[in-house]
Design a protein around this motif. Sequence first.
Motif, PDB file in Angstrom:
ATOM      1  N   LEU A  17       0.832  -1.210   0.000  1.00 50.55           N
ATOM      2  CA  LEU A  17       0.000   0.000   0.000  1.00 50.55           C
ATOM      3  C   LEU A  17       0.865   1.258   0.000  1.00 50.55           C
ATOM      4  O   LEU A  17       0.591   2.206  -0.738  1.00 50.55           O
ATOM      5  N   LYS A  18       1.912   1.258   0.815  1.00 48.10           N
ATOM      6  CA  LYS A  18       2.803   2.418   0.894  1.00 48.10           C
ATOM      7  C   LYS A  18       3.406   2.705  -0.477  1.00 48.10           C
ATOM      8  O   LYS A  18       3.467   3.852  -0.922  1.00 48.10           O
ATOM      9  N   ASP A  19       3.829   1.648  -1.163  1.00 47.46           N
ATOM     10  CA  ASP A  19       4.419   1.774  -2.494  1.00 47.46           C
ATOM     11  C   ASP A  19       3.414   2.405  -3.469  1.00 47.46           C
ATOM     12  O   ASP A  19       3.727   3.355  -4.178  1.00 47.46           O
ATOM     13  N   ILE A  20       2.191   1.885  -3.478  1.00 42.74           N
ATOM     14  CA  ILE A  20       1.141   2.407  -4.369  1.00 42.74           C
ATOM     15  C   ILE A  20       0.882   3.887  -4.056  1.00 42.74           C
ATOM     16  O   ILE A  20       0.818   4.727  -4.958  1.00 42.74           O
ATOM     17  N   LEU A  21       0.736   4.206  -2.768  1.00 40.13           N
ATOM     18  CA  LEU A  21       0.392   5.572  -2.375  1.00 40.13           C
ATOM     19  C   LEU A  21       1.501   6.563  -2.684  1.00 40.13           C
ATOM     20  O   LEU A  21       1.247   7.645  -3.212  1.00 40.13           O
ATOM     21  N   GLU A  22       2.748   6.193  -2.355  1.00 37.36           N
ATOM     22  CA  GLU A  22       3.851   7.122  -2.590  1.00 37.36           C
ATOM     23  C   GLU A  22       4.068   7.382  -4.074  1.00 37.36           C
ATOM     24  O   GLU A  22       4.395   8.492  -4.477  1.00 37.36           O
ATOM     25  N   LYS A  23       3.854   6.365  -4.904  1.00 40.50           N
ATOM     26  CA  LYS A  23       3.992   6.544  -6.354  1.00 40.50           C
ATOM     27  C   LYS A  23       2.918   7.475  -6.910  1.00 40.50           C
ATOM     28  O   LYS A  23       3.055   7.994  -8.001  1.00 40.50           O
ATOM     29  N   ASN A  24       1.841   7.638  -6.143  1.00 39.56           N
ATOM     30  CA  ASN A  24       0.722   8.453  -6.607  1.00 39.56           C
ATOM     31  C   ASN A  24       0.570   9.759  -5.829  1.00 39.56           C
ATOM     32  O   ASN A  24      -0.505  10.347  -5.783  1.00 39.56           O
ATOM     33  N   GLY A  25       1.667  10.185  -5.204  1.00 37.28           N
ATOM     34  CA  GLY A  25       1.692  11.507  -4.597  1.00 37.28           C
ATOM     35  C   GLY A  25       1.129  11.632  -3.197  1.00 37.28           C
ATOM     36  O   GLY A  25       0.871  12.732  -2.725  1.00 37.28           O
ATOM     37  N   TYR A  26       0.955  10.503  -2.504  1.00 43.22           N
ATOM     38  CA  TYR A  26       0.489  10.563  -1.116  1.00 43.22           C
ATOM     39  C   TYR A  26       1.688  10.478  -0.182  1.00 43.22           C
ATOM     40  O   TYR A  26       2.694   9.862  -0.506  1.00 43.22           O
ATOM     41  N   ASP A  27       1.562  11.089   0.987  1.00 41.64           N
ATOM     42  CA  ASP A  27       2.612  11.081   1.989  1.00 41.64           C
ATOM     43  C   ASP A  27       2.189  10.120   3.103  1.00 41.64           C
ATOM     44  O   ASP A  27       1.248  10.398   3.834  1.00 41.64           O
ATOM     45  N   VAL A  28       2.879   8.979   3.211  1.00 40.17           N
ATOM     46  CA  VAL A  28       2.547   8.010   4.261  1.00 40.17           C
ATOM     47  C   VAL A  28       3.242   8.467   5.548  1.00 40.17           C
ATOM     48  O   VAL A  28       4.461   8.423   5.656  1.00 40.17           O
ATOM     49  N   VAL A  29       2.434   8.950   6.502  1.00 44.13           N
ATOM     50  CA  VAL A  29       2.995   9.545   7.723  1.00 44.13           C
ATOM     51  C   VAL A  29       3.118   8.553   8.870  1.00 44.13           C
ATOM     52  O   VAL A  29       3.719   8.848   9.890  1.00 44.13           O
ATOM     53  N   GLY A  30       2.544   7.365   8.704  1.00 47.94           N
ATOM     54  CA  GLY A  30       2.649   6.385   9.775  1.00 47.94           C
ATOM     55  C   GLY A  30       2.064   5.057   9.371  1.00 47.94           C
ATOM     56  O   GLY A  30       1.322   4.958   8.395  1.00 47.94           O
ATOM     57  N   GLU A  31       2.443   4.028  10.134  1.00 45.07           N
ATOM     58  CA  GLU A  31       1.913   2.684   9.930  1.00 45.07           C
ATOM     59  C   GLU A  31       1.577   2.104  11.299  1.00 45.07           C
ATOM     60  O   GLU A  31       2.244   2.406  12.281  1.00 45.07           O
ATOM     61  N   ALA A  32       0.519   1.291  11.321  1.00 46.88           N
ATOM     62  CA  ALA A  32       0.145   0.617  12.564  1.00 46.88           C
ATOM     63  C   ALA A  32      -0.223  -0.819  12.229  1.00 46.88           C
ATOM     64  O   ALA A  32      -0.693  -1.103  11.134  1.00 46.88           O
ATOM     65  N   GLN A  33      -0.001  -1.728  13.197  1.00 43.76           N
ATOM     66  CA  GLN A  33      -0.284  -3.142  12.923  1.00 43.76           C
ATOM     67  C   GLN A  33      -1.510  -3.683  13.633  1.00 43.76           C
ATOM     68  O   GLN A  33      -1.860  -4.840  13.480  1.00 43.76           O
ATOM     69  N   ASN A  34      -2.187  -2.816  14.405  1.00 44.83           N
ATOM     70  CA  ASN A  34      -3.460  -3.234  15.003  1.00 44.83           C
ATOM     71  C   ASN A  34      -4.257  -1.978  15.349  1.00 44.83           C
ATOM     72  O   ASN A  34      -3.753  -0.857  15.245  1.00 44.83           O
ATOM     73  N   GLY A  35      -5.497  -2.179  15.774  1.00 44.06           N
ATOM     74  CA  GLY A  35      -6.385  -1.063  16.044  1.00 44.06           C
ATOM     75  C   GLY A  35      -5.934  -0.156  17.173  1.00 44.06           C
ATOM     76  O   GLY A  35      -6.123   1.058  17.130  1.00 44.06           O
ATOM     77  N   VAL A  36      -5.304  -0.750  18.209  1.00 41.75           N
ATOM     78  CA  VAL A  36      -4.834   0.034  19.342  1.00 41.75           C
ATOM     79  C   VAL A  36      -3.769   1.029  18.862  1.00 41.75           C
ATOM     80  O   VAL A  36      -3.826   2.225  19.153  1.00 41.75           O
ATOM     81  N   GLU A  37      -2.806   0.500  18.085  1.00 40.95           N
ATOM     82  CA  GLU A  37      -1.751   1.349  17.520  1.00 40.95           C
ATOM     83  C   GLU A  37      -2.345   2.389  16.585  1.00 40.95           C
ATOM     84  O   GLU A  37      -1.888   3.530  16.538  1.00 40.95           O
ATOM     85  N   ALA A  38      -3.339   1.989  15.818  1.00 39.49           N
ATOM     86  CA  ALA A  38      -3.966   2.892  14.844  1.00 39.49           C
ATOM     87  C   ALA A  38      -4.519   4.137  15.528  1.00 39.49           C
ATOM     88  O   ALA A  38      -4.310   5.259  15.060  1.00 39.49           O
ATOM     89  N   ILE A  39      -5.202   3.946  16.643  1.00 39.13           N
ATOM     90  CA  ILE A  39      -5.801   5.073  17.360  1.00 39.13           C
ATOM     91  C   ILE A  39      -4.700   5.980  17.921  1.00 39.13           C
ATOM     92  O   ILE A  39      -4.778   7.206  17.804  1.00 39.13           O
ATOM     93  N   GLU A  40      -3.644   5.379  18.488  1.00 40.92           N
ATOM     94  CA  GLU A  40      -2.526   6.167  19.020  1.00 40.92           C
ATOM     95  C   GLU A  40      -1.862   6.986  17.909  1.00 40.92           C
ATOM     96  O   GLU A  40      -1.601   8.174  18.066  1.00 40.92           O
ATOM     97  N   LYS A  41      -1.588   6.322  16.774  1.00 41.05           N
ATOM     98  CA  LYS A  41      -0.924   7.010  15.656  1.00 41.05           C
ATOM     99  C   LYS A  41      -1.838   8.091  15.079  1.00 41.05           C
ATOM    100  O   LYS A  41      -1.364   9.122  14.631  1.00 41.05           O
ATOM    101  N   TYR A  42      -3.135   7.831  15.074  1.00 44.64           N
ATOM    102  CA  TYR A  42      -4.068   8.839  14.558  1.00 44.64           C
ATOM    103  C   TYR A  42      -3.971  10.108  15.399  1.00 44.64           C
ATOM    104  O   TYR A  42      -3.945  11.221  14.871  1.00 44.64           O
ATOM    105  N   LYS A  43      -3.897   9.930  16.713  1.00 42.85           N
ATOM    106  CA  LYS A  43      -3.811  11.086  17.623  1.00 42.85           C
ATOM    107  C   LYS A  43      -2.535  11.882  17.386  1.00 42.85           C
ATOM    108  O   LYS A  43      -2.556  13.114  17.394  1.00 42.85           O
TER     109      LYS A  43
END
Length: 119
Positions: A17-43
């Motif tokens: 996904l990161k590869d697809i997004l970066e090739k299309n002009g998106y900036d991947v600012v973070g990655e998370a491997q579960n929902g708990v991490e996702a909420i923390e990274k979102y904050k």
Amino acid sequence: MKRVLIVDDAIFMRMKLKDILEKNGYDVVGEAQNGVEAIEKYKTEKPDLVTMDITMPEMDGVAALKGIKEINSAAKVIMCSAMGQQSMVMEAIQAGAVDFIVKPFDSDRVVESLNKASK
């Protein structure tokens, strides 16, 4: 440039996904491997868009979506699901997901979904 948080328990899927997004002009600012991490990274990262896997350990994508929506009701979350997860996809849409993409990822479909969500 739109800032994206990628959430998936499989590192291969995050890389793809990161590869697809970066090739299309998106900036991947973070990655998370579960929902708990996702909420923390979102904050901390405050991304414009989130791609959220549905099936993950500790906290699934639907629960994480609800948690992110509590932080920001305008959050734009795109669910990622394998085939045969229709009931969870419907639950996610009802909980406020803006779209969903099916694995294995089709680059054009991923970009189309993010472009649509970021308008």
